[in-house]
Design a protein around this motif. Sequence first.
Motif, PDB file in Angstrom:
ATOM      1  N   MET A 120       0.653  -1.333   0.149  1.00  0.00           N
ATOM      2  CA  MET A 120       0.053  -0.121   0.107  1.00  0.00           C
ATOM      3  C   MET A 120       0.731   1.111  -0.010  1.00  0.00           C
ATOM      4  SD  MET A 120      -3.018  -0.972   2.590  1.00  0.00           S
ATOM      5  CE  MET A 120      -4.337  -2.360   2.020  1.00  0.00           C
ATOM      6  N   LYS A 125      -1.915   1.371  -5.628  1.00  0.00           N
ATOM      7  CA  LYS A 125      -2.303   0.409  -4.432  1.00  0.00           C
ATOM      8  C   LYS A 125      -3.426  -0.534  -4.418  1.00  0.00           C
ATOM      9  CE  LYS A 125      -1.089   4.729  -1.557  1.00  0.00           C
ATOM     10  NZ  LYS A 125      -0.836   5.300  -2.679  1.00  0.00           N
ATOM     11  N   GLU A 127      -6.731  -2.728  -3.205  1.00  0.00           N
ATOM     12  CA  GLU A 127      -8.004  -2.399  -2.462  1.00  0.00           C
ATOM     13  C   GLU A 127      -8.516  -3.831  -1.682  1.00  0.00           C
ATOM     14  OE1 GLU A 127     -10.974  -0.519  -4.969  1.00  0.00           O
ATOM     15  OE2 GLU A 127      -9.718   1.017  -5.130  1.00  0.00           O
ATOM     16  N   PHE A 128      -8.979  -3.725  -0.753  1.00  0.00           N
ATOM     17  CA  PHE A 128      -9.501  -4.805   0.068  1.00  0.00           C
ATOM     18  C   PHE A 128     -10.772  -5.366  -0.739  1.00  0.00           C
ATOM     19  CE2 PHE A 128      -7.778  -2.135   3.462  1.00  0.00           C
ATOM     20  CZ  PHE A 128      -6.638  -2.964   3.893  1.00  0.00           C
ATOM     21  N   ASN A 147      -9.653  -6.503   5.495  1.00  0.00           N
ATOM     22  CA  ASN A 147      -9.093  -5.187   5.798  1.00  0.00           C
ATOM     23  C   ASN A 147      -8.084  -5.155   6.830  1.00  0.00           C
ATOM     24  OD1 ASN A 147      -9.717  -2.188   6.480  1.00  0.00           O
ATOM     25  ND2 ASN A 147     -11.925  -2.532   6.633  1.00  0.00           N
ATOM     26  N   THR A 267      -7.652  -9.985  -6.488  1.00  0.00           N
ATOM     27  CA  THR A 267      -6.509  -9.389  -6.237  1.00  0.00           C
ATOM     28  C   THR A 267      -5.649  -9.699  -5.438  1.00  0.00           C
ATOM     29  OG1 THR A 267      -7.918  -7.118  -6.394  1.00  0.00           O
ATOM     30  CG2 THR A 267      -5.770  -7.103  -5.213  1.00  0.00           C
TER      31      THR A 267
END
Length: 335
Positions: A120, A125, A127-128, A147, A267
């Motif tokens: 991050m 970056k 993302e969750f 998270n 991801t």
Amino acid sequence: MLVLGIESSCDETGVALYDTERGLIGNQLHTQMAMHAEYGGVVPELASRDHIHRLVPLTQACLAEANVNIADIDAIAYTQGPGLGGALLTGTSFANALAFANDKPVIAVHHLEGHLLSPMLADDKPEFPFVALLVSGGHTQIMAVTNVGQYQLLGESIDDAAGEAFDKTAKLLGLPYPGGAKLSQLAKEGVTGRFEFPRPMLHSHDLNMSFSGLKTSVLTTVNKIKAEQGEIDEQTRKDICLAFQDAVVDVLTRKVQDALKQTGFNTLVVAGGVGANWKLREHLKQLPAKVFFPPLALCTDNGAMIAFAGAMNLHKAQTVGGFDVKPRWPLIATR
């Protein structure tokens, strides 16, 4: 909010400043590789002593780089574990003393969470939620991350970590410490197909891994060649490096691919020193997923990841009191 991060878990001393609005504004790092190379591995007592010498000047340099004063800092984050006990104590003691002297709160950070969140810090970056591959000298784990602080362990190495296997195999081949990176470089000049090593647990129907047997297979091959030829020539060494690296990368890629299918996430985040391996990056980028890596400079241990993890855990900031270190500290067990 401005967070000072201090990392001293093993053989790198890192100090960094992370601003929640401006990002990373200061980053200083000293590696002890040259010192430990003489002994063929990390000497814990020497590592601890060197941290003591480096922490103050690195902190001063970091503050100067960011053009801030200690009074401007809102909190001090430090690596509480896991790692070498003595090395952890140096950074923990320094962080708590600095915080006490300047009336600042402290944030104890899990070293693996620092690695986990380090991608991050890149411009691009993730993302969750995402699947995370933590792959370093001490740990190889696959996690589902929904998270900050919400981690589920999906699989891990049941013996040697991938990075540990790289370094031990490099030592078997007579490469200087730290050998993992050198092994990877030599693999670029290896000939494909000359050697074939096993892919342990490739078809185990779970997400666990094993690299100890692979290392033993390399040892058997090396001993056989030495018995027949007396020594290993340079091209043979390169060919073994390539075959070994291919085996590790194949296992990691398959397990990560299975983890993505199992979770349904699209991801992937890769963190840890082995995340800098060129072949691993090539293979993972071919997966049907968005793949994120930390900047190459932040793949190994560093203060930036600790400062960032501290900033993401500001709710855990505490006033300075008694403190301890946790040389053995599973990330999931803390949640």
